[in-house]
Write a protein that holds these residues in place. Structure first.
Motif, short mmCIF file in Angstrom:
data_model
loop_
_atom_site.label_atom_id
_atom_site.label_comp_id
_atom_site.label_asym_id
_atom_site.label_seq_id
_atom_site.Cartn_x
_atom_site.Cartn_y
_atom_site.Cartn_z
N UNK A 268 0.98 -0.95 0.06
CA UNK A 268 -0.27 -0.15 0.50
C UNK A 268 0.48 1.17 0.04
N UNK A 269 0.90 2.03 -0.46
CA UNK A 269 1.40 2.94 -1.10
C UNK A 269 1.26 4.42 0.05
N UNK A 270 2.38 4.82 0.32
CA UNK A 270 2.51 5.64 1.11
C UNK A 270 0.99 6.10 2.58
N UNK A 271 1.27 4.23 2.93
CA UNK A 271 0.41 3.83 4.13
C UNK A 271 0.62 4.72 5.59
N UNK A 272 1.65 5.44 6.08
CA UNK A 272 2.26 5.54 6.99
C UNK A 272 1.53 7.08 6.92
N UNK A 277 -2.24 11.05 9.86
CA UNK A 277 -3.52 11.53 9.32
C UNK A 277 -4.20 11.52 10.73
N UNK A 278 -4.44 9.42 10.47
CA UNK A 278 -6.32 9.13 10.52
C UNK A 278 -5.90 8.50 11.78
N UNK A 279 -4.96 8.44 12.57
CA UNK A 279 -4.77 7.44 12.78
C UNK A 279 -4.29 5.49 13.07
N UNK A 280 -4.48 5.22 13.75
CA UNK A 280 -3.93 3.43 13.76
C UNK A 280 -5.01 2.69 13.13
N UNK A 281 -6.61 3.48 14.08
CA UNK A 281 -7.89 2.11 14.23
C UNK A 281 -7.79 2.27 12.66
N UNK A 336 -6.64 2.54 -7.13
CA UNK A 336 -6.73 3.91 -7.72
C UNK A 336 -7.75 4.86 -7.72
N UNK A 337 -8.70 4.24 -8.52
CA UNK A 337 -10.47 5.06 -8.56
C UNK A 337 -11.54 4.85 -7.62
N UNK A 338 -10.45 4.54 -6.03
CA UNK A 338 -11.51 4.31 -5.00
C UNK A 338 -11.36 5.62 -4.42
N UNK A 339 -12.96 6.59 -4.80
CA UNK A 339 -13.32 7.58 -3.54
C UNK A 339 -13.27 7.78 -1.98
N UNK A 340 -12.95 6.32 -1.28
CA UNK A 340 -13.52 6.57 0.13
C UNK A 340 -12.16 7.04 0.71
N UNK A 341 -12.38 7.63 2.14
CA UNK A 341 -11.48 8.43 2.64
C UNK A 341 -11.49 7.72 3.70
N UNK A 342 -9.92 7.26 4.65
CA UNK A 342 -8.98 7.41 3.63
C UNK A 342 -8.71 6.34 3.27
N UNK A 343 -7.21 6.05 1.89
CA UNK A 343 -7.33 4.75 1.23
C UNK A 343 -5.92 5.21 0.66
N UNK A 344 -5.50 3.75 0.09
CA UNK A 344 -4.27 4.09 -0.87
C UNK A 344 -4.32 3.21 -1.80
N UNK A 345 -3.37 3.84 -2.77
CA UNK A 345 -3.29 2.82 -3.86
C UNK A 345 -1.64 2.10 -3.59
N UNK A 346 -2.03 0.66 -4.72
CA UNK A 346 -1.28 0.08 -4.52
C UNK A 346 -0.09 -0.22 -4.88
N UNK A 347 1.32 -0.69 -5.06
CA UNK A 347 1.97 -1.07 -6.18
C UNK A 347 1.86 -2.47 -5.84
N UNK A 348 2.67 -3.04 -7.08
CA UNK A 348 2.73 -4.98 -6.99
C UNK A 348 3.84 -5.27 -8.28
N UNK A 349 4.49 -5.83 -7.92
CA UNK A 349 5.89 -6.79 -8.10
C UNK A 349 4.68 -8.09 -8.28
#
Length: 385
Positions: A268-272, A277-281, A336-349
């Motif tokens: 998950x991109x920029x998950x930290x 910003x929103x907390x661990x929960x 990438x197209x998700x509109x809900x907050x918070x959410x993350x994009x994803x990088x895949x190998x």
């Protein structure tokens, strides 16, 4: 040599022994209730059912010494109630919604019939008919409930077998009560071989069924412990250990049959930033949602595991590189197209098995290198190796 005749078996003794065994098994089930996870339902009802049967058996054993209302009508009521409570326990154990009203009405009507044929128009034969029909109905319904819900394990097979045995014994008892050899003045404690067989069959059938309850509960505990060992407690994705074993087994199968498998490493991109910003929960909810959405995209044979933190891996059997890229792009586009907050994009190998010398470690290394390139090239990307 003097041979002494054997004393006949006393039906009261059989009933009292059955009562003692029911009480002991109730204690066993109550102990399981206190020590097993709360997710295993029905143990309280099973323990309660055996206690009710214990009290009913004590009343039956007091027949001739206690008032008929207690030793005949109330004892029968407690017998049916115990069998029904065991049925309710199995419903809770199997997660089946309970519909109590029809059974409560039926048991109440049967109780009124027992009182009538005990106090108003005394008839042992009519009481026998009411009792055997109720017991056969409860035993048959219970066996059918276990049979139609879930897979048949050895413990469930034992429970079904015991319940069908009790059902058949009551039907046989009902049929023989209409035979010409059935005494018109018969009573419950008549010292006949057939009556003793019926009493003994129910006593030991109840004991065997209580044993099957314990076995079913321990089987469920084993299943739950196995699930906990193989699944991440937060996201319910498979654990890394399980995924390593699954990859190893799938690699071996690919070597034997010349098949292809794919491995996806996802991060998950920029998950930290979500946690900061929103907390661990909120971060936990993002991880749970990530797993839920990906599972909906994967096939039944595919396996999704949590590699660590916000990094996940997916094993795709019978999958070529092109097919794996297509799956990975669907996953990437979904987030990438998700509109809900918070959410993350994803990088895949992505990688696939390429040589017979491939191991789980080499697959992971290639997929991890591809994932690193996806992150280095701007994230929200799919790369293969």
């Amino acid at each position: 040599m003097l041979i002494l005749p054997m004393a006949p078996i006393d039906p009261r003794t059989v009933i009292l022994l059955a009562a003692v065994m029911s009480g002991l098994m109730a204690l066993v089930l109550y102990s399981l209730k206190r020590n097993f996870p709360a997710s295993i339902k029905g143990l309280s009802e099973w323990a309660g059912a055996l206690l009710v049967l214990l009290l009913g058996a004590l009343l039956v054993a007091g027949r001739g010494r206690l008032p008929d209302f207690l030793s005949t009508s109330i004892s029968s009521f407690m017998l049916w109630s115990g069998l029904y409570l065991a049925y309710v326990g199995t419903q809770r154990f199997l997660g089946v919604p309970s519909r109590s009203l029809p059974w409560i009405v039926l048991i109440t009507v049967a109780l009124l019939a027992q009182i009538w044929f005990t106090s108003v128009a005394p008839s042992y034969h009519m009481r026998l008919i009411v009792t055997t029909v109720m017991m056969a109905g409860l035993s048959g319904a219970h066996a059918w409930l276990i049979f139609r819900r879930g897979s048949i394990t050895s413990s469930r097979a034992l429970a079904i077998g015991v319940l069908l045995f009790l059902f058949a014994a009551q039907i046989m008892r009902l049929v023989t009560s209409f035979s010409e050899s059935f005494p018109a003045d018969a009573e419950f404690f008549d010292p006949t071989a057939m009556q003793l067989v019926y009493i003994t069959s129910f006593a030991f059938g109840a004991l065997l069924f209580s044993i099957s309850m314990v076995l079913m509960a321990t089987d469920q505990l084993r299943i739950e412990l196995q699930h906990l060992a193989n699944h991440d407690s937060l996201t319910n994705a498979l654990t890394r250990r399980h995924m390593d074993d699954a990859c190893r087994a799938e690699l071996e199968r690919c070597r034997r049959h010349g098949r292809s498998m794919a491995l996806l490493m996802m991060d998950l991109d920029n998950f930290k930033a979500v946690n900061d910003t929103y907390g661990h929960q909120a971060g936990d909810r993002v991880l749970i949602d990530f797993v839920t959405r990906i599972k909906a995209l994967l096939r039944e044979p595919d396996q999704l595991g949590r590699f660590g933190g916000e990094e996940f891996m997916a094993l795709l059997p019978e999958t070529s590189l092109e097919e794996a890229i297509h799956v990975a792009e669907r996953i990437r586009e979904l987030f990438a197209e998700a509109s809900d907050k918070p959410h993350c994009t994803v990088s895949i190998g992505i990688t696939t098995n390429q040589k017979d010398t491939d191991t789980v470690d080499t697959l992971l290394a290639r997929a991890d290198a591809a994932l690193y390139r996806a992150k280095a090239n701007g994230r929200n990307r799919v790369e293969s190796a």
